[in-house]
Structures are given as C-alpha cells and as structure tokens.
Design a protein around this motif. Sequence first.
Motif, PDB file in Angstrom:
ATOM      1  N   SER A  83      -7.050  -8.446 -26.235  1.00 40.37           N
ATOM      2  CA  SER A  83      -5.752  -7.768 -26.241  1.00 40.37           C
ATOM      3  C   SER A  83      -4.957  -8.133 -27.484  1.00 40.37           C
ATOM      4  N   GLU A  86      -6.396  -6.109 -30.324  1.00 41.98           N
ATOM      5  CA  GLU A  86      -5.959  -4.714 -30.229  1.00 41.98           C
ATOM      6  C   GLU A  86      -4.491  -4.570 -30.631  1.00 41.98           C
ATOM      7  N   LYS A 109      -2.885  -2.465 -33.807  1.00 44.30           N
ATOM      8  CA  LYS A 109      -1.875  -1.417 -33.590  1.00 44.30           C
ATOM      9  C   LYS A 109      -0.500  -1.824 -34.114  1.00 44.30           C
TER      10      LYS A 109
END
Length: 143
Positions: A37, A40, A44
């Motif tokens: 996570s 990610e 982003k």
Amino acid sequence: MTVRTRRLAALLAALSAFAAGCGGESDTDLVRDTVRSYGEASAKKDYQRICDDLVAKELLRSVEAVGLPCELAFKRGLQEVKNPRVEVGEVTVNKSKALVQVRSSAEGQPDSQDTLELTLEGGEWRISSLAKAQPQPPQPAAP
C-alpha cells in the motif's frame, strides 16, 4: 428449545467461530499489504494516505518535528521520484514489530535494497522506519 436444537445451535456457533478464525490474514500477510500500500500510495503521490493510514505515530511525530506537516515532507521527498516500485521480500514478525526486506526502484535512479520496520498500532501495521540502505550497483549488461 429442545436439547437437540441447543446442541445444533452450539455446534453451528462453534463452526462459525472456527471458520472466521481460519479465513483471516496472517501478520506476515498484513505487513506485506501495508508495504505494498505504501508503494502504491507513493506511486500515486497520495501523501495524505501515507500519513493518515500507513506511517506509525512515532514516525509521524519525528517527521513533523522538523517543522513540516507530514504530507509536505513526503511530497518534498518523493515529488521527483518517477514510477517508483517496491518489491516486498522477506518478512520477519516478532510480536508487535516486523522487519521487511524491500527492493526499491524508480525511473532514472539506481535500485536499492532497504529494510523497513513496522509496528503494530491499534491492530494495524504501520511503517515506523524508512531507513534506506546503500544503492545497489547496476547489473552488468547481458552479452
């Protein structure tokens, strides 16, 4: 309720509890999920998620102690990083602490082998140390 009905209800309750316990993720899986996570969210540029959901309170305090809000500190540290990738390697869990070997890479930067430390806080695994190892030398070109 008859004796037979009570026994059946008790058996069903016991089976439900057993099934619920078997389906949960292990601490190792949860640690891996947190690190993925983080990768990610970094890709982003979701600094809010990193600060709110993925870093431990202790790390949050130390980041903000330098006078920057957490989100701004991560933005400054990661804004130039293009296409970051994190590969999760070996995970070692010891009670409420975990160490994770990761390989980090990004466009235009050498790969690095890193060790992240995670802490269990309120039932959630959070990153408590973002210590970086030395960059790895480039791989030799294939003949």
